[in-house]
Write a protein that holds these residues in place. Structure first.
Motif, PDB file in Angstrom:
ATOM      1  N   LEU A 251       0.827  -1.205   0.000  1.00 40.02           N
ATOM      2  CA  LEU A 251       0.000   0.000   0.000  1.00 40.02           C
ATOM      3  C   LEU A 251       0.863   1.258   0.000  1.00 40.02           C
ATOM      4  O   LEU A 251       0.599   2.200  -0.758  1.00 40.02           O
ATOM      5  CB  LEU A 251      -0.929  -0.007   1.212  1.00 40.02           C
ATOM      6  N   MET A 252       1.892   1.289   0.842  1.00 38.11           N
ATOM      7  CA  MET A 252       2.719   2.490   0.903  1.00 38.11           C
ATOM      8  C   MET A 252       3.510   2.689  -0.385  1.00 38.11           C
ATOM      9  O   MET A 252       3.732   3.827  -0.808  1.00 38.11           O
ATOM     10  CB  MET A 252       3.663   2.411   2.099  1.00 38.11           C
ATOM     11  N   SER A 253       3.907   1.599  -1.027  1.00 42.71           N
ATOM     12  CA  SER A 253       4.575   1.739  -2.322  1.00 42.71           C
ATOM     13  C   SER A 253       3.622   2.316  -3.359  1.00 42.71           C
ATOM     14  O   SER A 253       3.989   3.174  -4.160  1.00 42.71           O
ATOM     15  CB  SER A 253       5.092   0.374  -2.785  1.00 42.71           C
ATOM     16  N   MET A 254       2.383   1.848  -3.336  1.00 40.45           N
ATOM     17  CA  MET A 254       1.361   2.385  -4.228  1.00 40.45           C
ATOM     18  C   MET A 254       1.109   3.863  -3.940  1.00 40.45           C
ATOM     19  O   MET A 254       1.043   4.700  -4.849  1.00 40.45           O
ATOM     20  CB  MET A 254       0.069   1.581  -4.050  1.00 40.45           C
ATOM     21  N   TYR A 255       1.009   4.179  -2.659  1.00 44.88           N
ATOM     22  CA  TYR A 255       0.712   5.555  -2.258  1.00 44.88           C
ATOM     23  C   TYR A 255       1.824   6.511  -2.699  1.00 44.88           C
ATOM     24  O   TYR A 255       1.561   7.545  -3.321  1.00 44.88           O
ATOM     25  CB  TYR A 255       0.514   5.612  -0.751  1.00 44.88           C
ATOM     26  N   THR A 256       3.059   6.173  -2.374  1.00 41.52           N
ATOM     27  CA  THR A 256       4.162   7.084  -2.679  1.00 41.52           C
ATOM     28  C   THR A 256       4.411   7.188  -4.178  1.00 41.52           C
ATOM     29  O   THR A 256       4.638   8.286  -4.697  1.00 41.52           O
ATOM     30  CB  THR A 256       5.443   6.642  -1.964  1.00 41.52           C
ATOM     31  N   ALA A 294      -4.462  -4.780   2.918  1.00 37.93           N
ATOM     32  CA  ALA A 294      -4.467  -3.315   2.984  1.00 37.93           C
ATOM     33  C   ALA A 294      -5.200  -2.801   1.747  1.00 37.93           C
ATOM     34  O   ALA A 294      -5.094  -3.383   0.660  1.00 37.93           O
ATOM     35  CB  ALA A 294      -3.047  -2.763   3.042  1.00 37.93           C
ATOM     36  N   GLN A 295      -5.936  -1.721   1.922  1.00 40.60           N
ATOM     37  CA  GLN A 295      -6.754  -1.198   0.826  1.00 40.60           C
ATOM     38  C   GLN A 295      -6.603   0.317   0.737  1.00 40.60           C
ATOM     39  O   GLN A 295      -6.546   1.016   1.753  1.00 40.60           O
ATOM     40  CB  GLN A 295      -8.234  -1.540   1.048  1.00 40.60           C
ATOM     41  N   ALA A 323       2.226  -4.548  -5.698  1.00 43.62           N
ATOM     42  CA  ALA A 323       1.866  -5.876  -5.221  1.00 43.62           C
ATOM     43  C   ALA A 323       3.007  -6.863  -5.426  1.00 43.62           C
ATOM     44  O   ALA A 323       3.323  -7.670  -4.543  1.00 43.62           O
ATOM     45  CB  ALA A 323       0.609  -6.360  -5.939  1.00 43.62           C
ATOM     46  N   ALA A 324       3.659  -6.793  -6.575  1.00 38.90           N
ATOM     47  CA  ALA A 324       4.727  -7.743  -6.873  1.00 38.90           C
ATOM     48  C   ALA A 324       5.914  -7.581  -5.939  1.00 38.90           C
ATOM     49  O   ALA A 324       6.477  -8.570  -5.456  1.00 38.90           O
ATOM     50  CB  ALA A 324       5.164  -7.584  -8.328  1.00 38.90           C
TER      51      ALA A 324
END
Length: 545
Positions: A251-256, A294-295, A323-324
């Motif tokens: 999630l944090m990787s997606m967010y940043t 986490a969403q 995700a990966a």
């Protein structure tokens, strides 16, 4: 006046005028009830997809008034669809209620900042306010119904309960499920929220597309991240075992990455925007275990579908990579995927004509005193005329359009977003605005804090004029469409022409399921209240050192 269906050779204009007067008189006679109804919904202030008591109140009220009501319409627990018919044939006209509030905006109907009694400031509150939106359209609906009975006018009135407007969640579902099929015209109302769209109807520039999508990261098998790590451990899940980074890392990787790349998603023009919200889950006491789920929800507003699709492509790519790298599985869920709106000049002009007959809201002595008390509490010199000048003025749809276009690029056909746009693809639709109370800016002073407009939306003396004006405008427009077939025919012909020139099929599948089962913000019962209905919101307010 007889209740029998009207068969007199009376001119439609005369019939419409008499019926409008009857409807407006009903609204005047029921001002106190309408005010009480609004205060009830405003106090409930339930957030999106969790408006259980608000929806229940509307369903009960409509049934008491003689409507046939389907609760939970479209598979949405807090939605409804109501209908009432008189006579045989006649137009089918629709308007709707919204009643969701915004978490973190709890405000009392008073003269200073502070939550409603017994609630945290983090509880929801009505900001737009949707409470007034719903009671305004209900006033127009019931006023029309009364006039139809008195004057024997045939037709069908439909009224839908539209939850979760703050995530634009319900109208796309109702549309896909056929709840707008067979409707001849739709009136969409919203309390004013930006100039120049105050006491007017939208003309050409309708709201644009809105996409909202939830990305779910699931770490199914954290222990398989490094197979064979620490092979001597008798417990695969021992504290020293190497595990996957887990869903929070994804999630944090997606967010940043999405924050960093926002400037690269689309050019910085057109008024597009992107927002995010992280869902909460019960893993705060998970000790040494990686997060299993986490969403994060992303919502974006764009003038065109093409622009919205560009943003979608970047977000989907970011989610896949996030995700990966964290050893997670990715799931995606649509919340909303709306098309830009279609305009209808015939309906817009007809509605504005009725708004002009009613006039802009008038704020009396009690409303002025409330506004002055707020100004004094903020350390300002109370003004003799404390309300924004535009709140008491009308502006024609054409003039409002011209002012709006001054701030937009010539190519841009749509601006901002609201899910009424989905309705415009099923029937001729007009979108209009009536002023909500807003204070006049102090000379050389700072802007008013956000709580001020929220409080004014709950004070009866300041918000009731909005309900009265909007209700009378809706009833007048409905009665014109019920008694003057040439107006409705022209609106439907314009709708057919615009649909043929620019077809836009739905963006979601017919079997799309509303995402009501996600961890949307919700109230929790207070165990110490003994079932009295008191509610808590987390985090609760506590004394701070």
């Amino acid at each position: 006046m007889s209740n029998a269906l009207n068969t007199d050779p009376i001119l439609p204009d005369h019939l419409a005028a008499a019926a409008k007067a009857t409807a407006r008189a009903w609204i005047d006679d029921n001002k106190e009830r309408l005010s009480e109804w609004h205060q009830h919904i405003w106090d409930l202030a339930e957030p999106a997809w969790r408006e259980f008591r608000s929806a229940e109140w509307y369903v009960r009220r409509l049934r008491d008034e003689g409507f046939e009501v389907e609760a939970g319409s479209g598979g949405m627990p807090t939605a409804f669809s109501a209908a009432w018919t008189q006579g045989v044939g006649g137009p089918v006209l629709l308007t709707y209620a919204e009643y969701d509030a915004v978490p973190g905006n709890c405000q009392a109907a008073g003269y200073e900042e502070g939550p409603r009694e017994g609630l945290s400031r983090y509880a929801p509150g009505h900001t737009d306010p949707h409470s007034a939106l719903g009671i305004s359209t209900l006033a127009g609906l019931l006023g029309t119904m009364h006039a139809m009975k008195v004057h024997g006018i045939s037709g069908t009135l439909k009224y839908t309960g539209e939850p979760a407007e703050k995530v634009q969640g319900s109208k796309v579902v109702h549309g896909l499920r056929g709840y707008y099929d067979g409707v001849d015209a739709i009136v969409s109302f919203h309390p004013f929220y930006m100039l120049p769209l105050c006491n007017t109807a939208r003309w050409d520039t309708q709201c644009g597309s809105y996409y909202s999508r939830i990305y779910t990261f699931v770490c199914d098998e954290p222990e398989t991240w490094q197979l064979g790590a620490n092979p001597d451990s008798p417990i695969p899940a021992s504290h020293s075992a190497a595990r996957a980074p887990g869903a929070n890392v994804a999630l944090m990787s997606m967010y940043t990455s999405s924050r960093v790349m926002q400037d690269a998603m689309l050019p910085s023009f057109g008024g597009w925007s992107l927002s995010d919200a992280i869902f909460t889950h019960g893993q705060a006491t998970a000790d040494n275990l990686p997060a299993r789920i986490a969403q994060i929800q992303y919502s974006w507003r764009c003038p065109t579908i093409d622009m919205a699709e560009h943003v979608l492509a970047v977000l989907d790519r970011n989610a896949g990579h996030a995700a990966a790298l964290a050893h997670c599985r990715l799931e995606t869920t649509w919340v909303a995927r709306n098309r830009p709106g279609r305009t209808n000049h015939v309906l817009a002009q007809k509605l504005y004509d009725n708004l002009a007959e009613v006039g802009a809201p008038h704020y009396g002595e009690e409303a002025i005193a409330a506004a002055q008390a707020i100004q004094a509490g903020l350390g300002l010199e109370p003004m003799e005329s404390p309300f924004l000048e535009e709140c008491g003025q009308l502006i024609s749809p054409q003039d409002a359009e011209a002012k709006l276009r001054e701030h937009l690029a010539p190519w841009q056909r749509n601006w901002t977003s609201d899910d009424y746009v989905e309705m415009t693809h099923y029937a001729p639709t007009v979108r209009f605005y009536v002023s909500r109370p807003a204070l006049r800016a102090a000379p050389d002073g700072p802007a008013y804090p956000g709580w001020v407009m929220n409080a004014l939306g709950g004070i009866p003396a300041t918000i009731d004029p909005t309900i009265e004006t909007a209700g009378k405008t809706i009833s007048g427009t409905f009665l014109d469409l019920l008694t003057r077939p040439e107006v409705l025919d022209a609106a439907k012909e314009e709708f057919r022409r615009r649909t043929g020139e620019d077809p836009m099929p739905p963006l979601l599948e017919p079997d799309f399921l509303p995402p009501t089962d996600f961890a949307w913000p919700d109230y929790s019962p207070d165990p110490s209240a003994g079932g009295s209905g008191s509610r808590l919101w987390y985090p609760q307010e506590t004394d701070r050192a």
